[in-house]
Enzyme design. Structure first.
Site, PDB file in Angstrom:
ATOM      1  CB  THR A 198      -0.862   0.377   1.203  1.00 46.15           C
ATOM      2  OG1 THR A 198      -1.726   1.074   1.433  1.00 46.15           O
ATOM      3  CG2 THR A 198      -0.194  -0.399   2.440  1.00 46.15           C
ATOM      4  CD  GLU A 202      -3.143   7.122  10.421  1.00 46.45           C
ATOM      5  OE1 GLU A 202      -3.675   6.546  10.552  1.00 46.45           O
ATOM      6  OE2 GLU A 202      -1.611   7.999  10.435  1.00 46.45           O
ATOM      7  CB  CYS A 360     -19.470   7.777  -6.083  1.00 41.34           C
ATOM      8  SG  CYS A 360     -18.218   8.618  -6.358  1.00 41.34           S
TER       9      CYS A 360
END
Length: 395
Positions: A198, A202, A360
């Site tokens: 990633t 966090e 969205c």
């Protein structure tokens, strides 16, 4: 509505340009200061000028500023997109933004980390309040009769595991692992070992702490740095759920080459991504500025081009309509939790995030956006790949 917004029912200015906006909205059954939940309530006539000058960027910024409101933004956007009103407004000042998306690599190694800091590092507590208990931040699978978001997300994760044919002891690479929802589920339910990457610090910190007792490794790493040697040899399976939207058209081929070199010759790769209907559609400038910096939704043909000579498409599954209830569930969670975050994030953020989730939802409901799961192999599965039965996939 912000305290400094103008009173409701502000009169519509009598100018030809603004009358044109009202007539355009009328084609979608939307009225200014009307009574339907999808109608807009105009607090400042300048909002219409912003739309004409800047398209969706101006529309979204005017909403964030409290210049207009709508009881049901999702319904508003569904009607706008069903009527293709977005194709009628072509702001000249956004031409440079569209040209940049086509001609420059806005998802370079250096820029790839921007979305992690701007979006995914907002705070694990914030996302925990909005998402399901496993923290899955991608389209859930509601078509198996799931009754809530948690069930629908587990149904999605189980569907992915079954499509990949996971077996105990397999090694799986997750490109864009988020908070570890897939990796944790696959390890717990199917006994696999996973490596995830990633660009969000966090996310990586959260996942390492939550899944400390499982055979999972979380790396803060750009996907372009992956190779079989760094993984301890080729992996049995690769999965990428909700990350390909950040790769960018100029890097699609490079992404597929990375997956190809990391996967065993008899392995499978599942790609889960939002997609657009038109190859030449421009990047949404509001989403790019406020939500997902440098994002670039792929078209079906662009993914096909990137696969050429590297992978065989064993299966292509579209369940984009399921993103609508997913986003509406996130929105309900977000609004319910908002009092906990209001002082720290402020009302402009509140309106921005609401606009993001509901616009969205309307786009997926209008089928303007799609959600695809591709199952890919290097040379074709001998005898053919078979989609698993979708009965009881909730696990």
């Amino acid at each position: 509505m912000p305290a400094d917004a103008r009173p409701l029912e502000a009169p519509l200015p009598d100018t030809a340009r603004r009358r044109w906006v009202a007539e355009l909205l009328d084609r979608a059954g939307i009225h200014i200061n009307g009574d339907s939940p999808w109608d807009i309530r105009l607090h400042d006539p300048a909002a219409l000028d912003r739309v004409l000058a800047e398209g969706n960027l101006g529309l979204g910024e005017a909403y964030m500023a409290g210049l207009w409101d709508c009881t049901a933004l999702d319904m508003f956007f569904e009607r706008v997109l069903r009527a293709h009103l977005d194709r009628e407004v072509h702001p000249a000042r956004l031409a440079w933004h569209a040209l940049q998306a086509r001609l420059t690599n806005r998802q370079s190694r250096r820029r790839a980390w921007q979305v992690g800091k701007a979006h995914y590092d907002l705070g694990n507590g914030f996302y925990a309040a909005m998402l399901d208990p496993r923290m899955a931040y991608s389209c859930a699978f509601w078509q198996d009769g799931a009754h809530d978001l948690a069930q629908a997300q587990e149904a999605k994760l189980e569907l992915v595991c079954r499509k990949l044919g996971l077996r105990p002891g397999m090694r799986v690479l997750d490109i864009g692992c988020g908070w570890g929802s897939f990796m944790g589920y696959a390890a717990e339910r199917h006994g696999v070992h996973c490596i995830g990457v990633t660009v969000s610090r966090e996310q990586a910190n959260y996942a390492r702490e939550r899944y400390a007792g499982l055979p999972l490794e979380f790396r803060l790493q750009d996907y372009r740095d992956l190779d079989a040697a760094a993984l301890g040899g080729p992996v049995d399976r690769i999965v990428s759920i909700g990350m390909f939207e950040h790769v960018g058209r100029r890097n699609h081929r490079a992404f597929m080459r990375v997956a190809h070199r990391c996967l065993r010759d008899d392995g499978l790769f599942l790609l889960h991504t939002i997609g657009k209907n038109q190859r030449d559609a421009t990047v949404d400038p509001w989403i790019d500025k406020y939500i997902f910096p440098n994002g670039d939704l792929p078209a079906l043909g662009q993914i096909g081009d990137a696969l050429d000579g590297l992978f065989v498409c064993e299966d292509l599954h579209n369940f984009g309509a399921d993103y609508d209830p997913t986003l509406m569930a996130w929105h309900a969670n977000f609004e319910a939790a908002w009092p906990r975050f209001a002082d720290g994030l402020g009302e402009t953020f509140h309106r921005m995030w609401r606009y993001y989730l509901l616009s969205c939802a309307g786009a997926f409901r209008a089928r303007d956006l799609q959600l695809w799961q591709w199952v890919l192999s290097k040379d074709g599965v001998p005898g053919g790949w078979r989609r698993p039965e979708q009965v009881g996939v909730r696990g």
